[in-house]
Design a protein around this motif. Structure first.
Motif, PDB file in Angstrom:
ATOM      1  N   THR A 109      -5.145   7.875   1.524  1.00 49.84           N
ATOM      2  CA  THR A 109      -4.789   6.504   1.009  1.00 49.84           C
ATOM      3  C   THR A 109      -5.550   6.513  -0.316  1.00 49.84           C
ATOM      4  N   ASP A 124      -5.516   0.791  -1.864  1.00 48.52           N
ATOM      5  CA  ASP A 124      -4.736   0.332  -0.682  1.00 48.52           C
ATOM      6  C   ASP A 124      -5.224  -0.125   0.457  1.00 48.52           C
ATOM      7  N   ALA A 159       0.958  -1.144   0.068  1.00 52.98           N
ATOM      8  CA  ALA A 159      -0.083  -0.036   0.128  1.00 52.98           C
ATOM      9  C   ALA A 159       0.825   1.167  -0.001  1.00 52.98           C
TER      10      ALA A 159
END
Length: 437
Positions: free
Chosen positions: A166, A170, A148
């Protein structure tokens, strides 16, 4: 590391125009800014809308907080809420923890995940890493270890911060790993929890903020086995859900949507009804691909064809329509490679469905020029010397040493004899000299 050293696409029998039936068509009215639907077992992406876009996650951040806490601490460990952890903005969701209150990690996890307690997130972070900032660093390191790479968290709760970001992909990676963590699903899938009295509080009852888990909610879906909600003004509504039907588990990630429950329900229904399991055998036999350094070919790598994999295919998609895309790095010091399976789709926002798998390299050959450039002189000599000759060289050296030693002493002995002979000639009377009469 630079990518795209070699890309090989095997198009098979892909027609110029690909049509899908209405039953297999993905939803067209997904409002979310980003949405992703993933098979939890394999990681295969079934639907992708802006899955790589960097966005704020809000409280779905707590999925990684809970996973990391279970990896670092024992569920029975007793935690104490600090004054800093208990102090929150008036608008932030709270489990009502007080400064000096003690509770176990297990209790703190329910306080974290069901009422989405930002105070519980702070208590857990301080217990695990000493401070919220230090815990956030551990979160980023753990996220990176899962692949990620676009995730960067600055706190354990998801409170708004422009640097706290994010992607849908991820979050799917993180949640897939969290579901494999012992104890995580017990909390992730609980609709209601009553916490025992503590040193500063009576018993408390919490309901999960994810309404698809709660039978008393109009959004209830009995196939939902776990989930986490999130909301801030800047992030909008976010939602992560895991659902299981007929032995298959799907993950749905929604970022920034006003109709987050409807988006989730439509995507889950699509994933469970429009796909069928299929064992896919790769088309490419064992292959040899070039290994690049910049724009120069530095050698080649041989890799083994991956074993057949289990895929979920749309009902109207034939295996021959799948594209295999092979990707190698340019760095000759890192021979990792992968193969991606690309599916055609009529949805422009979810343009393809994919699964990426690592390739097993069988051997790699560097051309001499690349080998010289890739290693310092000492290493070059070690690389070019055949290792199997080392025992023979050692034995040969030992034999030569013994031989030379004996030769030295033999010659030394003969020299001493000759000297004694000459001395006897020098000092002996003529009649007593050897060889004279």
């Amino acid at each position: 590391m630079k990518k795209l050293a070699a890309v090989f696409c095997l198009l098979g029998l892909l027609p110029s125009v690909w049509m899908v039936s209405a039953a297999a068509a993905p939803p067209e009215d997904i409002e979310a800014r980003a949405a992703l639907l993933v098979d939890a077992e394999t990681g295969q992406v079934l639907y992708d809308k802006n899955g790589e876009e960097s966005l704020e996650p809000a409280s779905i951040t707590k999925i990684l907080t809970a996973m990391l806490a279970l990896e670092l601490l024992d569920p029975t460990e007793v935690l104490t809420a600090s004054a800093e952890a208990a102090e929150l903005p008036s608008w932030a969701s709270s489990a009502g923890l007080q400064a000096g209150e003690t509770l176990t990690l297990e209790q703190a996890l329910y306080a974290l995940m069901l009422p989405s307690g930002n105070d519980a997130a702070a208590v857990i972070a301080e217990a695990a890493a000493g401070s919220q900032q230090a815990f956030a660093q551990l979160m980023n390191e753990r996220a990176a270890s899962l692949g990620a790479a676009a995730t960067h968290f600055v706190n354990p709760s998801g409170l708004p911060d422009p640097e706290h970001r994010t992607t849908a992909r991820d979050m799917a990676l993180i949640t897939r790993r969290a579901l494999q963590t012992p104890g995580f699903l017990d909390v992730f899938g609980t609709a209601e929890y009553q916490m025992a009295a503590t040193n500063l509080s009576d018993t408390r009852k919490w309901l999960n903020t994810h309404r698809m888990l709660r039978p008393d909610s109009p959004e209830y879906d009995p196939s939902i086995i776990g989930g986490k909600t999130g909301y801030t003004d800047s992030a909008g509504h976010t939602l992560v859900s895991a659902a299981q039907r007929a032995g298959r588990t799907l993950l749905c990630v929604i970022l920034n949507s006003e109709r987050y429950y409807q988006d989730t329900q439509e995507l889950l229904d699509y994933g469970f009804t429009a796909f069928h399991p299929h064992t896919y055998a790769f088309k490419t036999e064992n292959a040899q691909l070039p290994l690049m350094q910049g724009e120069q070919e530095a050698g080649f790598i041989r890799f083994r064809r991956p074993d057949p994999v289990s895929l979920l295919l749309p009902d109207s998609l034939a295996p021959e329509q799948i594209t295999e895309q092979y990707l190698l790095p340019q760095d000759s010091q890192n021979l990792q490679a992968s193969v991606s399976l690309l599916f055609p789709s009529e949805n422009e926002e979810g343009s393809f469905l994919s699964l990426s798998l690592p390739l097993q390299a069988e051997s790699a050959v560097l051309y001499p020029a690349a080998q010289q450039a890739a290693a310092p002189p000492a290493v070059q000599q070690a690389q070019t010397f055949p290792l199997w000759l080392l025992p023979a060289a050692a034995a040969g050296g030992l034999f030569a040493g013994v031989f030379l030693q004996r030769l030295y002493f033999a010659r030394r002995g003969r020299r001493r004899t000759a000297l004694r002979f000459r001395k006897s000639l020098r000092y002996s009377p003529p009649g007593n000299r050897p060889g004279t009469k």
